[in-house]
Design a protein around this motif. Structure first.
Motif, short mmCIF file in Angstrom:
data_model
loop_
_atom_site.label_atom_id
_atom_site.label_comp_id
_atom_site.label_asym_id
_atom_site.label_seq_id
_atom_site.Cartn_x
_atom_site.Cartn_y
_atom_site.Cartn_z
N TYR A 140 0.82 -1.21 0.00
CA TYR A 140 0.00 0.00 0.00
C TYR A 140 0.86 1.26 0.00
N CYS A 157 0.24 1.36 -9.97
CA CYS A 157 -1.12 1.39 -9.43
C CYS A 157 -1.30 2.68 -8.63
N THR A 207 -2.26 4.63 -5.19
CA THR A 207 -2.20 4.42 -3.75
C THR A 207 -2.80 5.65 -3.09
N CYS A 225 -6.64 9.31 -3.22
CA CYS A 225 -6.04 8.10 -3.80
C CYS A 225 -5.60 8.35 -5.24
N CYS A 283 -3.26 -4.59 -9.31
CA CYS A 283 -3.60 -3.44 -8.47
C CYS A 283 -4.71 -3.91 -7.54
N THR A 318 -7.71 -2.75 -4.42
CA THR A 318 -8.47 -1.78 -3.66
C THR A 318 -9.08 -2.53 -2.49
N THR A 339 -10.55 3.43 2.55
CA THR A 339 -10.14 2.75 1.33
C THR A 339 -8.62 2.77 1.25
N LYS A 388 -5.40 1.50 -1.38
CA LYS A 388 -5.10 1.08 -2.75
C LYS A 388 -3.61 0.81 -2.86
N ASN A 394 -6.95 0.45 -10.66
CA ASN A 394 -7.66 0.61 -9.38
C ASN A 394 -8.11 2.05 -9.17
#
Length: 157
Positions: A30, A65, A67, A73, A86, A88, A99, A101, A134
């Motif tokens: 993450y 991805c 984050t 995010c 990726c 979530t 959340t 990511k 994501n």
């Protein structure tokens, strides 16, 4: 092994039975927090007397991805090693949904593996392939540093 800010914060060991496809290094990243699971597998009765190997060095693999940084995010995370998906994750901590990511290895995203983790943690998990798949939506809270170690402990148990 769990890492926060690039430093190792825990190194837990466990011995159990595993499916052959689970005998590999896999991780969940993450950005600020990362969990790496390494395995050493064998095929005879009571053969798991040795400890698992140390995690590999983390090298970017070209996958990217989104984050989260607090409630936003939209930050880019360079995936490392075997992280080819990726992810979530929605985590509920003390009544507040957050959340998270980041990047994950394929094994973390297998359907049976996700179902076990969701049942154990009460979280929503979704994986996708492709850079930035994501999406960059915002989150409702910035509990990343508190939620990830909790989630990591469940993964390791």
């Amino acid at each position: 092994m769990a890492y926060a800010g690039g430093s190792k914060v825990s190194d837990e060991g466990a011995k159990t039975c595993a499916l052959p496809q689970e005998c590999a290094e896999h991780s969940l990243n993450y950005g600020l927090a990362k969990t790496v699971i390494t395995t050493r597998c064998c095929t005879s009765d009571l053969c798991n007397t040795q400890s698992a190997p140390d995690a590999s060095k983390f090298s970017p693999n070209g996958k990217k991805c989104f984050t989260c940084d607090g409630a936003t995010c939209t930050k880019t995370l360079n995936c490392e090693g075997t992280e080819d998906h990726c992810i979530t994750t929605k985590v509920n901590v003390d009544g507040t949904e957050t959340t998270l990511k980041g990047c994950a290895s394929k094994l973390m995203c297998l359907t049976s593996s996700l179902a076990r983790k969701k049942a154990a943690t009460g979280t929503e998990l979704s994986c996708c392939q492709g850079n930035f798949c994501n999406s960059a939506s915002s989150t409702s809270a910035g509990l990343l540093l508190m939620a990830v170690p909790l989630f990591s402990l469940v993964l390791l148990s």
